[in-house]
Enzyme design. Structure first.
Site, PDB file in Angstrom:
ATOM      1  N   CYS A 170      -0.626-100.441 116.657  1.00  0.00           N
ATOM      2  CA  CYS A 170      -0.172 -99.137 115.901  1.00  0.00           C
ATOM      3  C   CYS A 170       1.810 -99.471 116.398  1.00  0.00           C
ATOM      4  O   CYS A 170       1.907-100.554 117.662  1.00  0.00           O
ATOM      5  CB  CYS A 170       0.342 -97.887 116.715  1.00  0.00           C
ATOM      6  SG  CYS A 170       0.941 -96.699 116.102  1.00  0.00           S
ATOM      7  N   HIS A 213      -5.277 -92.113 110.799  1.00  0.00           N
ATOM      8  CA  HIS A 213      -4.258 -92.833 112.273  1.00  0.00           C
ATOM      9  C   HIS A 213      -2.815 -91.821 111.625  1.00  0.00           C
ATOM     10  O   HIS A 213      -1.835 -91.728 112.930  1.00  0.00           O
ATOM     11  CB  HIS A 213      -4.166 -94.484 112.530  1.00  0.00           C
ATOM     12  CG  HIS A 213      -3.900 -94.708 113.479  1.00  0.00           C
ATOM     13  ND1 HIS A 213      -3.498 -95.324 114.147  1.00  0.00           N
ATOM     14  CD2 HIS A 213      -2.074 -95.280 112.723  1.00  0.00           C
ATOM     15  CE1 HIS A 213      -2.856 -95.963 115.232  1.00  0.00           C
ATOM     16  NE2 HIS A 213      -1.855 -95.649 113.386  1.00  0.00           N
ATOM     17  N   GLU A 214      -2.366 -92.116 110.934  1.00  0.00           N
ATOM     18  CA  GLU A 214      -0.841 -91.822 110.578  1.00  0.00           C
ATOM     19  C   GLU A 214      -0.658 -90.698 110.949  1.00  0.00           C
ATOM     20  O   GLU A 214       0.178 -89.889 110.667  1.00  0.00           O
ATOM     21  CB  GLU A 214      -0.487 -92.088 108.778  1.00  0.00           C
ATOM     22  CG  GLU A 214      -0.437 -94.449 108.479  1.00  0.00           C
ATOM     23  CD  GLU A 214       0.000 -94.505 110.028  1.00  0.00           C
ATOM     24  OE1 GLU A 214       0.980 -93.599 110.238  1.00  0.00           O
ATOM     25  OE2 GLU A 214      -0.265 -95.929 110.342  1.00  0.00           O
ATOM     26  N   HIS A 237      -0.212 -89.079 113.963  1.00  0.00           N
ATOM     27  CA  HIS A 237       1.395 -88.893 113.736  1.00  0.00           C
ATOM     28  C   HIS A 237       2.078 -87.757 113.685  1.00  0.00           C
ATOM     29  O   HIS A 237       2.705 -87.285 114.269  1.00  0.00           O
ATOM     30  CB  HIS A 237       1.819 -90.190 113.275  1.00  0.00           C
ATOM     31  CG  HIS A 237       1.626 -91.552 113.917  1.00  0.00           C
ATOM     32  ND1 HIS A 237       2.326 -91.776 115.089  1.00  0.00           N
ATOM     33  CD2 HIS A 237       0.622 -92.860 113.649  1.00  0.00           C
ATOM     34  CE1 HIS A 237       2.459 -93.103 115.511  1.00  0.00           C
ATOM     35  NE2 HIS A 237       1.215 -94.176 114.746  1.00  0.00           N
TER      36      HIS A 237
END
Length: 170
Positions: A94, A136-137, A140
């Protein structure tokens, strides 16, 4: 266009949940410029994905390009995973947790609904690296980092390693 500063763990702003974006905002010149700046920042880092929260913009969108040639840019605005299938372990890194890599289990294929950079509703089925990157994003955007999937002991080791890296840079 301008490079944007990327927030790094343990910055508390990375834990902020991003707000939905109004469809009318998507096509504004300011928002389009922000998208362009995020791609520039992601490619420069270099990375394959960047969520708005990583550049201290707490709105629900992200940019992704997992292609080797960096010629398949995707913008996901207000993304929502509507289907998941399978499970696979990928080693993730990341831009907000530099130099750290860890195995994370995520769905192998997903279907995601979103608005594109023109404000048009889209739906995409994604697998492999693209599916992992989208998940993953999206984490966030909910204030979650890939290291949150690690045991508390491993997470503490990551925190100490990053603190040591920062001391050497300073």
């Amino acid at each position: 266009m301008a490079l944007l500063p990327i927030l790094e763990f343990p910055d508390p702003r990375l834990r902020t949940k991003a707000a939905l974006i109004e469809a009318a905002e998507v096509t504004t010149p300011a928002f389009q410029e922000l998208i362009d700046n995020m791609f520039l920042t992601m490619y420069d880092a270099p990375g394959i994905g960047l969520a708005a929260t990583q550049v201290d913009v707490h709105k629900r969108f992200m940019v992704i390009d997992v292609s080797e040639e960096k010629n398949e840019p995707h913008v996901f605005i207000n993304p929502e995973i509507v289907a998941k299938d399978g499970g696979r372990v990928y080693q993730e890194g990341c831009l907000s947790v530099p130099g750290i890599f860890a195995d994370v289990t995520r769905a192998d294929t997903i279907t995601v609904k979103y608005l594109d950079r023109n404000g048009q509703e889209q739906q995409m089925e994604a697998g492999d690296v693209l599916a992992t990157c989208i998940q993953h994003e999206m984490d966030h955007l909910d204030g979650k980092l890939f290291i949150d999937y690690l045991s508390p002991l491993k997470r503490e080791m990551v925190r100490k390693k990053l603190a040591k890296q920062r001391k050497h840079v300073a």
